[in-house]
Design a protein around this motif. Sequence first.
Motif, short mmCIF file in Angstrom:
data_model
loop_
_atom_site.label_atom_id
_atom_site.label_comp_id
_atom_site.label_asym_id
_atom_site.label_seq_id
_atom_site.Cartn_x
_atom_site.Cartn_y
_atom_site.Cartn_z
N GLU A 1 0.84 -1.20 0.00
CA GLU A 1 0.00 0.00 0.00
C GLU A 1 0.87 1.25 0.00
O GLU A 1 2.02 1.22 0.43
CB GLU A 1 -0.92 -0.01 1.23
N LEU A 2 0.25 2.34 -0.45
CA LEU A 2 0.97 3.61 -0.54
C LEU A 2 1.47 4.05 0.85
O LEU A 2 2.59 4.55 1.00
CB LEU A 2 0.07 4.69 -1.14
N ASP A 3 0.64 3.82 1.87
CA ASP A 3 1.03 4.20 3.24
C ASP A 3 2.32 3.51 3.67
O ASP A 3 3.13 4.08 4.41
CB ASP A 3 -0.08 3.81 4.23
N ASP A 4 2.48 2.26 3.23
CA ASP A 4 3.70 1.52 3.59
C ASP A 4 4.93 2.24 3.04
O ASP A 4 5.93 2.40 3.72
CB ASP A 4 3.66 0.10 3.02
N ILE A 5 4.81 2.64 1.77
CA ILE A 5 5.96 3.30 1.14
C ILE A 5 6.21 4.66 1.79
O ILE A 5 7.35 5.01 2.08
CB ILE A 5 5.71 3.46 -0.39
N VAL A 6 5.13 5.41 2.04
CA VAL A 6 5.30 6.74 2.65
C VAL A 6 5.95 6.62 4.03
O VAL A 6 6.90 7.34 4.35
CB VAL A 6 3.94 7.47 2.74
N SER A 7 5.47 5.68 4.83
CA SER A 7 6.05 5.53 6.17
C SER A 7 7.52 5.12 6.07
O SER A 7 8.36 5.56 6.86
CB SER A 7 5.26 4.51 6.99
N SER A 8 7.81 4.29 5.08
CA SER A 8 9.20 3.85 4.86
C SER A 8 10.10 5.05 4.56
O SER A 8 11.20 5.19 5.11
CB SER A 8 9.20 2.87 3.69
N LEU A 9 9.62 5.95 3.72
CA LEU A 9 10.42 7.11 3.32
C LEU A 9 10.54 8.13 4.45
O LEU A 9 11.60 8.74 4.65
CB LEU A 9 9.83 7.78 2.07
N VAL A 10 9.44 8.29 5.21
CA VAL A 10 9.49 9.21 6.36
C VAL A 10 10.51 8.70 7.38
O VAL A 10 11.35 9.46 7.90
CB VAL A 10 8.10 9.36 7.00
N LYS A 11 10.44 7.41 7.65
CA LYS A 11 11.41 6.82 8.59
C LYS A 11 12.83 7.06 8.09
O LYS A 11 13.71 7.47 8.86
CB LYS A 11 11.19 5.30 8.69
N ALA A 12 13.04 6.83 6.82
CA ALA A 12 14.40 6.96 6.26
C ALA A 12 14.91 8.39 6.41
O ALA A 12 16.08 8.61 6.76
CB ALA A 12 14.40 6.55 4.79
N ALA A 13 14.03 9.37 6.16
CA ALA A 13 14.46 10.77 6.28
C ALA A 13 14.84 11.09 7.72
O ALA A 13 15.85 11.75 7.99
CB ALA A 13 13.34 11.70 5.80
N VAL A 14 14.02 10.59 8.66
CA VAL A 14 14.33 10.81 10.09
C VAL A 14 15.65 10.12 10.45
O VAL A 14 16.51 10.70 11.13
CB VAL A 14 13.17 10.30 10.98
N PHE A 15 15.83 8.90 9.97
CA PHE A 15 17.08 8.18 10.28
C PHE A 15 18.29 8.92 9.68
O PHE A 15 19.36 8.96 10.28
CB PHE A 15 17.04 6.75 9.73
N GLY A 16 18.09 9.47 8.50
CA GLY A 16 19.17 10.23 7.87
C GLY A 16 19.57 11.42 8.73
O GLY A 16 20.75 11.67 8.96
N PHE A 17 18.56 12.12 9.23
CA PHE A 17 18.82 13.28 10.10
C PHE A 17 19.57 12.82 11.36
O PHE A 17 20.57 13.43 11.76
CB PHE A 17 17.49 13.94 10.48
N VAL A 18 19.08 11.73 11.95
CA VAL A 18 19.67 11.24 13.20
C VAL A 18 21.13 10.82 13.00
O VAL A 18 22.01 11.19 13.78
CB VAL A 18 18.84 10.06 13.75
N LEU A 19 21.39 10.06 11.95
CA LEU A 19 22.76 9.53 11.79
C LEU A 19 23.76 10.64 11.45
O LEU A 19 24.90 10.63 11.92
CB LEU A 19 22.80 8.38 10.78
N ALA A 20 23.31 11.63 10.68
CA ALA A 20 24.21 12.74 10.36
C ALA A 20 24.41 13.63 11.59
O ALA A 20 25.52 14.09 11.86
CB ALA A 20 23.65 13.56 9.20
N LEU A 21 23.32 13.84 12.33
CA LEU A 21 23.41 14.67 13.54
C LEU A 21 24.40 14.05 14.53
O LEU A 21 25.25 14.75 15.08
CB LEU A 21 22.03 14.81 14.19
N MET A 22 24.30 12.74 14.74
CA MET A 22 25.19 12.09 15.71
C MET A 22 26.64 12.12 15.23
O MET A 22 27.56 12.36 16.01
CB MET A 22 24.73 10.63 15.95
#
Lengths: 250, 261
Positions: free
Chosen positions: B197-218
């Motif tokens: 479902e589209l929601d699955d993909i959207v949640s996947s991308l939102v998570k990835a963006a947050v993880f990107g922020f977290v890993l670069a921030l750390m």
Amino acid sequence: MTERHGSSLEIAGLRKSFDDKIVLDGVNLGVRPGESLVIIGGSGAGKSVLLKCILGLIQPDSGTILIDGVDMTDQRSDRTDAVRERIGMLFQGGALFDSMPVWRNITFALTQGRARDSKKMHALAIEMLEKVGLEPRVADLRPAEISGGMQKRVALARAIAANPDLIFFDEPTTGLDPIRANTINQLIRGLVTDLGCTAVTITHDMASAHHIADQVAMLHEGRIVWAGPVDQLDKSGNELVDRFIHGRTD
Amino acid sequence: MTEGFTRLFSPLGAGTLGLFAAIGRTAVFAFRALIAAVTPPYYPARLMQQLITIGYFSLPVVGLTALFTGAALAQQIYVGGERFNAASTVPAVTVIAIVRELAPVLGGLMVAGRVSSAMAAELGTMRVTEQIDALQTLRTDPFQFLVAPRLLAAVIVLPLLTLVANAIGVMGGYLLAVYRLGFNAASYLDTTRAYLELDDIVSSLVKAAVFGFVLALMGCYHGYHTKGGAAGVGTATTNAVVSAFLLILLANLVITVLVFG
């Protein structure tokens, strides 16, 4: 380089502590425009912290630092930015950016790391390299590809590339052979005598101090314990100065 | 008696205060980095360099992780599902597990291992060799020059890497299911499409963006605050990776509960 007037520097009551360790304990110091001041002092005397306070890298606990009358401790003032544009700094270890070639390092103050006027900047870098006694081929190398002494001279070229009025040198001759050290001493002296820059140098090298300085100040345990003209250094009458310049351990 | 209590609990109190202080410092650092990211001057060349370093050079490790995980997952679901006659759920469960959880989380962890450590080591070395001080004396804001391009690049590129990981992870499951477990290829793909479902993909991308922020921030935070020479750089690198891993897993839990709870 165009002719210019050096900046004045006035430090009054400067204090800085880290936790309960007092590093600067009320430093008072002055440098007139076009004058060369050398600060001597043992390791841990607070010389580098003093320099970092002047450069705005460390915020002092109290006291004032005036450059051409502008209080550099007031971080909110727009005037401090204009003053900083006229300051150059040579770090003890060079502090070259190892992700960039030498020529980009030298012209960094003019480009802020952006690719602008590359041909002109490359030519300027080569001109600066010649001033510090390095060949043009060094311009395209990375800092890691040149020796420590060459890095020091590249860092000096970077410090003077933007024609500063006030230049700080942290141990400019450390790690250089006597011939190269003398070249650097002459260059620093030339910036002061010929071009009217104000220079503030930290050094342990007494030969260099004699060559560079108009005035000498000794920092000991966070205080200036003696200051005077360089020709008075050997007859200062101050026990701490005598011990330091003669390397006496008693 | 009172002294004994003080001695017993003071390390606990100091540790708690230290934790809150660290959270506060990290929040201030993140805020400064975000301000720097939207305030000129901008450094597009440095952003591009980071996009390539974080994105392009992470493709092999993210792709292989997704491939192996997708295949192993399909095998496990098949074996587990057989116990209650549900082996046919392999395509549906595989695609949901890969897209919702495994591709963003494992991709984020792999990139954190590769990139947070590199950022901490690079910025840490710059700190201990006074290169960051030199930047400031040359009137360049280290947050704009060093931190913002890394942060922006990670936030942009992690969703793209996750998209690739989603596709490769599903392909891993497909290859194993079709060539080892005997699933019909067309039917496998049809089922996969039907359950995605589209929601699955959207949640996947939102998570990835947050993880990107977290890993670069750390990576940037620990590198920027490095103290104490080579040993300090080593400590900063370790702390960057460990904190990035923990925060990615925590962020994943929070987002999962918020989106699917």
